[in-house]
Design an enzyme around this catalytic site. Structure first.
Site, short mmCIF file in Angstrom:
data_model
loop_
_atom_site.label_atom_id
_atom_site.label_comp_id
_atom_site.label_asym_id
_atom_site.label_seq_id
_atom_site.Cartn_x
_atom_site.Cartn_y
_atom_site.Cartn_z
N SER A 74 -11.15 -0.43 3.48
CA SER A 74 -10.39 -0.74 4.69
C SER A 74 -9.81 0.56 5.25
O SER A 74 -9.03 1.23 4.57
CB SER A 74 -9.26 -1.72 4.38
OG SER A 74 -9.78 -2.95 3.91
N GLU A 93 -5.45 3.98 6.21
CA GLU A 93 -5.14 3.75 4.81
C GLU A 93 -5.58 4.89 3.91
O GLU A 93 -4.85 5.28 3.00
CB GLU A 93 -5.76 2.44 4.33
CG GLU A 93 -5.39 2.07 2.91
CD GLU A 93 -5.77 0.65 2.55
OE1 GLU A 93 -6.13 0.41 1.38
OE2 GLU A 93 -5.68 -0.24 3.41
N ARG A 110 0.82 -1.22 0.00
CA ARG A 110 0.00 0.00 0.00
C ARG A 110 0.85 1.26 0.00
O ARG A 110 0.52 2.26 0.63
CB ARG A 110 -0.96 0.02 1.19
CG ARG A 110 -1.86 -1.19 1.29
CD ARG A 110 -2.76 -1.35 0.07
NE ARG A 110 -3.41 -2.64 0.11
CZ ARG A 110 -2.94 -3.75 -0.46
NH1 ARG A 110 -1.82 -3.70 -1.16
NH2 ARG A 110 -3.60 -4.88 -0.38
#
Length: 389
Positions: free
Chosen positions: A258, A381, A176
């Site tokens: 998420s 995130e 990520r």
């Protein structure tokens, strides 16, 4: 204040008071001072260069699935990325190279590839957002990551003010993360993907399945290949069961997906966690050659410095940490318009009237409780604009 495309900014303006609650999947946030809709790469370049020339505050907004804006909005210009299109570029036999414009809807791209039997991103079905954001976040799901198939990007680099073709190997793609997310400022204009063309055109196969839950859902084992169309259907079912497929009628999908990344910590630190806490090994750095030859030095190759050895690391399950810290699905702070998803503890959702502060308050509570219980700090995130956790 609203400006037209004939004024000081390139592209087509939208209403200046359009709030981010109408532009993001979390559906919270106030307006930007200015909005510009860029429908081509040229418009994206012109808008960015003009904003940079005057050093105006700015941000890019794609599908809005990874952005949470403060209730006060943004004191600057938001550029909406809306350039679309897919171009096939010839590649080696058995592979397909695609050039995808940054504003192209990601799931529509996956659907197109699946229908043509081009394998490599089918497990990324249902991920909201646009293609240009994919390398910034190095999106991934069910055993596939963009880094597996990304060839290069077209990038307007702010430092030099020029459009570059950057190979994927130079983007420092990680879990990520990428060099763009870490601070390389600019605008992704398009991405190039290298996909596999199935030999069986009547029933094209997926890439080898790399995720146990997906393999179980398909009744096969990890490493098997199945119909690429059936794999996409299975992924969409799995995502929908977790509230991860956008549905205006389902408040569990009024989210940024998420909300926390899965923490990566050292194996030694993980020993203090309960034995039933899920943990997955993390691949370490590849060792660099220890010697730089005289020929390489003469050719201008920098002196190689081997990376500092890193202790073994493991990836934890943020969802497990949240649940086992005592936060169940559907948890809500009294009086708040935000809650944990009723389907998945990793998502913070808008139950219909949440504010950005409601979302932030719940995120802070989750972070504090997990840290208190397990000594692990969860990292958000999505991009939080004007919001402090």
């Amino acid at each position: 204040m609203t400006e037209t495309s004939s004024g000081g900014h390139a592209g087509a303006d939208l209403a200046a008071d359009t709030p981010f609650s109408e532009l993001t999947t979390m559906r919270v946030g106030g307006p930007a001072e200015h909005l510009i809709e860029a429908r081509s790469s040229d418009e994206l370049v012109r808008a960015a260069l003009q904003l940079w020339e005057y050093d105006d505050p700015w941000l890019l907004l794609g599908g809005g699935s990874n952005t949470v804006m403060a209730d006060e909005g943004f004191e600057g210009t938001a550029v909406l990325v809306r350039n679309t299109g897919i171009e096939r570029i010839d590649a080696e036999p058995g592979t397909v190279r695609l050039r995808v414009q940054a504003g192209h809807n990601w799931d529509e791209l996956v659907e197109t590839c699946v229908e043509h039997g081009w394998a490599g991103i089918e497990a990324l079905s249902g991920i909201p957002g646009l293609a240009g954001a994919a390398p910034v976040q190095n999106i991934g799901a069910y055993g596939q990551e963009l880094s597996d198939v990304l060839h290069s990007i077209t990038f307007l680099d702010r430092e030099i003010g020029e459009v570059l073709r950057i190979p994927a190997a130079e983007l420092e793609l990680d879990y990520r993360s990428s060099s763009i997310k870490s601070g390389r400022e600019g605008v992704v204009l398009s991405i190039d993907l290298l996909l596999t063309e199935s030999e069986d055109t009547a029933n094209p196969l997926s890439a080898p399945i790399a995720y146990g839950q997906l393999a179980d859902a398909l009744g096969v084992t990890v490493g098997d290949r199945v119909s690429i169309r059936e794999l996409r259907r299975s992924v969409l079912r799995l995502r929908a069961s977790k509230g991860m497929v956008l549905d205006a009628a389902d408040h569990d999908t009024w989210s940024a997906g998420s909300f926390f990344t899965n923490p990566i910590i050292t194996e030694r630190s993980a020993r203090g966690l309960p034995t039933n806490a899920p943990r997955f090994p993390v691949k370490g750095l590849e060792p660099a050659p220890a010697v730089t030859t005289f020929e390489e030095l003469e050719a201008g190759v920098p002196l190689r410095v081997p990376p500092t050895p890193q202790p073994p690391q493991v990836k934890l399950s943020a969802a497990w940490l949240i649940e086992n810290a005592g936060i169940p699905k559907g948890f809500r702070i009294p009086g708040s318009g935000a809650s944990i998803s009723e389907k998945h503890t990793l998502a913070i959702t808008n139950r219909g009237a949440a504010t950005a502060e409601d979302v932030a308050q719940l995120a802070r509570f989750v972070i504090q409780l997990v840290q208190s219980e397990f000594g692990v700090i969860l990292v958000p995130e999505p991009n939080l604009i004007g919001i402090e956790l």
